[in-house]
Design a protein around this motif. Structure first.
Motif, PDB file in Angstrom:
ATOM      1  N   LYS A 143      16.487   4.157 -22.050  1.00 30.14           N
ATOM      2  CA  LYS A 143      15.207   4.831 -22.243  1.00 30.14           C
ATOM      3  C   LYS A 143      15.250   6.198 -21.577  1.00 30.14           C
ATOM      4  CE  LYS A 143      12.377   0.700 -22.717  1.00 30.14           C
ATOM      5  NZ  LYS A 143      13.342  -0.002 -23.435  1.00 30.14           N
ATOM      6  N   ASP A 144      14.823   7.198 -22.303  1.00 25.37           N
ATOM      7  CA  ASP A 144      14.767   8.565 -21.799  1.00 25.37           C
ATOM      8  C   ASP A 144      13.310   8.857 -21.428  1.00 25.37           C
ATOM      9  OD1 ASP A 144      15.626  11.181 -21.211  1.00 25.37           O
ATOM     10  OD2 ASP A 144      15.054  11.864 -23.212  1.00 25.37           O
ATOM     11  N   ILE A 145      13.066   9.147 -20.173  1.00 22.68           N
ATOM     12  CA  ILE A 145      11.712   9.392 -19.681  1.00 22.68           C
ATOM     13  C   ILE A 145      11.624  10.834 -19.205  1.00 22.68           C
ATOM     14  CG2 ILE A 145       9.968   8.710 -18.007  1.00 22.68           C
ATOM     15  CD1 ILE A 145      11.351   5.974 -17.883  1.00 22.68           C
ATOM     16  N   GLU A 146      10.595  11.528 -19.639  1.00 24.88           N
ATOM     17  CA  GLU A 146      10.368  12.910 -19.220  1.00 24.88           C
ATOM     18  C   GLU A 146       9.154  12.951 -18.292  1.00 24.88           C
ATOM     19  OE1 GLU A 146       8.835  17.013 -21.260  1.00 24.88           O
ATOM     20  OE2 GLU A 146      10.290  15.815 -22.371  1.00 24.88           O
ATOM     21  N   PHE A 147       9.323  13.530 -17.121  1.00 25.83           N
ATOM     22  CA  PHE A 147       8.246  13.680 -16.160  1.00 25.83           C
ATOM     23  C   PHE A 147       7.817  15.144 -16.137  1.00 25.83           C
ATOM     24  CE2 PHE A 147      10.499   9.949 -14.635  1.00 25.83           C
ATOM     25  CZ  PHE A 147       9.461   9.082 -14.362  1.00 25.83           C
ATOM     26  N   ASN A 148       6.543  15.382 -16.347  1.00 31.44           N
ATOM     27  CA  ASN A 148       5.985  16.727 -16.250  1.00 31.44           C
ATOM     28  C   ASN A 148       5.143  16.797 -14.988  1.00 31.44           C
ATOM     29  OD1 ASN A 148       6.997  17.753 -18.751  1.00 31.44           O
ATOM     30  ND2 ASN A 148       5.560  16.403 -19.754  1.00 31.44           N
ATOM     31  N   VAL A 149       5.568  17.594 -14.035  1.00 28.26           N
ATOM     32  CA  VAL A 149       4.899  17.698 -12.748  1.00 28.26           C
ATOM     33  C   VAL A 149       4.390  19.121 -12.582  1.00 28.26           C
ATOM     34  CG1 VAL A 149       5.197  17.500 -10.257  1.00 28.26           C
ATOM     35  CG2 VAL A 149       6.424  15.953 -11.779  1.00 28.26           C
ATOM     36  N   THR A 150       3.139  19.227 -12.185  1.00 32.26           N
ATOM     37  CA  THR A 150       2.557  20.535 -11.905  1.00 32.26           C
ATOM     38  C   THR A 150       2.196  20.603 -10.434  1.00 32.26           C
ATOM     39  OG1 THR A 150       1.623  20.619 -14.126  1.00 32.26           O
ATOM     40  CG2 THR A 150       0.701  22.139 -12.509  1.00 32.26           C
ATOM     41  N   LEU A 151       2.750  21.560  -9.737  1.00 30.09           N
ATOM     42  CA  LEU A 151       2.443  21.746  -8.325  1.00 30.09           C
ATOM     43  C   LEU A 151       1.227  22.647  -8.190  1.00 30.09           C
ATOM     44  CD1 LEU A 151       6.054  22.294  -6.958  1.00 30.09           C
ATOM     45  CD2 LEU A 151       4.746  20.168  -7.034  1.00 30.09           C
ATOM     46  N   THR A 152       0.351  22.294  -7.279  1.00 35.16           N
ATOM     47  CA  THR A 152      -0.835  23.116  -7.066  1.00 35.16           C
ATOM     48  C   THR A 152      -0.567  24.113  -5.944  1.00 35.16           C
ATOM     49  OG1 THR A 152      -1.754  21.508  -5.515  1.00 35.16           O
ATOM     50  CG2 THR A 152      -2.387  21.277  -7.822  1.00 35.16           C
ATOM     51  N   PRO A 153      -1.234  25.244  -5.973  1.00 27.96           N
ATOM     52  CA  PRO A 153      -1.016  26.238  -4.919  1.00 27.96           C
ATOM     53  C   PRO A 153      -1.647  25.785  -3.605  1.00 27.96           C
ATOM     54  CG  PRO A 153      -2.764  26.952  -6.389  1.00 27.96           C
ATOM     55  CD  PRO A 153      -2.200  25.703  -6.974  1.00 27.96           C
ATOM     56  N   LEU A 154      -1.180  26.374  -2.520  1.00 23.71           N
ATOM     57  CA  LEU A 154      -1.763  26.107  -1.215  1.00 23.71           C
ATOM     58  C   LEU A 154      -3.187  26.661  -1.165  1.00 23.71           C
ATOM     59  CD1 LEU A 154       1.232  27.034   1.113  1.00 23.71           C
ATOM     60  CD2 LEU A 154       0.558  24.764   0.320  1.00 23.71           C
ATOM     61  N   VAL A 155      -4.035  26.014  -0.407  1.00 20.92           N
ATOM     62  CA  VAL A 155      -5.403  26.489  -0.209  1.00 20.92           C
ATOM     63  C   VAL A 155      -5.488  27.005   1.221  1.00 20.92           C
ATOM     64  CG1 VAL A 155      -7.830  25.827  -0.098  1.00 20.92           C
ATOM     65  CG2 VAL A 155      -6.360  24.873  -1.882  1.00 20.92           C
ATOM     66  N   GLN A 156      -5.692  28.274   1.378  1.00 22.04           N
ATOM     67  CA  GLN A 156      -5.709  28.934   2.686  1.00 22.04           C
ATOM     68  C   GLN A 156      -4.450  28.592   3.486  1.00 22.04           C
ATOM     69  OE1 GLN A 156      -9.439  27.867   4.514  1.00 22.04           O
ATOM     70  NE2 GLN A 156     -10.632  29.144   3.114  1.00 22.04           N
ATOM     71  N   GLY A 157      -3.316  28.578   2.794  1.00 24.00           N
ATOM     72  CA  GLY A 157      -2.034  28.350   3.443  1.00 24.00           C
ATOM     73  C   GLY A 157      -1.724  26.897   3.747  1.00 24.00           C
ATOM     74  N   LYS A 158      -2.575  25.959   3.299  1.00 22.98           N
ATOM     75  CA  LYS A 158      -2.360  24.546   3.616  1.00 22.98           C
ATOM     76  C   LYS A 158      -2.275  23.719   2.335  1.00 22.98           C
ATOM     77  CE  LYS A 158      -4.632  24.722   8.077  1.00 22.98           C
ATOM     78  NZ  LYS A 158      -5.624  24.128   8.949  1.00 22.98           N
ATOM     79  N   ASP A 159      -1.554  22.606   2.430  1.00 21.71           N
ATOM     80  CA  ASP A 159      -1.426  21.681   1.311  1.00 21.71           C
ATOM     81  C   ASP A 159      -2.777  21.042   1.036  1.00 21.71           C
ATOM     82  OD1 ASP A 159      -0.706  19.816  -0.569  1.00 21.71           O
ATOM     83  OD2 ASP A 159       0.760  18.789   0.690  1.00 21.71           O
ATOM     84  N   ASN A 160      -3.248  21.132  -0.189  1.00 20.06           N
ATOM     85  CA  ASN A 160      -4.544  20.566  -0.533  1.00 20.06           C
ATOM     86  C   ASN A 160      -4.418  19.208  -1.218  1.00 20.06           C
ATOM     87  OD1 ASN A 160      -3.506  21.425  -2.954  1.00 20.06           O
ATOM     88  ND2 ASN A 160      -5.415  22.236  -3.725  1.00 20.06           N
TER      89      ASN A 160
END
Length: 47
Positions: free
Chosen positions: A18-35
């Motif tokens: 089985k061929d599985i494709e993962f689409n991941v979108t990273l979100t930008p930092l909010v005021q320099g911190k991981d949100n």
């Protein structure tokens, strides 16, 4: 997910795989911190 053949030619044990494709979108930092921090109870195990 797509079922494919030709796995043995790729070095897999079985010809079908089985061929599985993962689409991941990273979100930008909010005021320099991981949100995306998640504060939830985690399972714990002891040896």
């Amino acid at each position: 997910m797509v079922e494919k053949t030709g796995g043995t030619a790729l070095g897999l044990k079985a010809d079908t795989y089985k061929d599985i494709e993962f689409n991941v979108t990273l979100t930008p930092l909010v005021q320099g911190k991981d949100n995306q921090l998640v504060h939830r109870l985690r399972a714990e195990a002891t040896a």
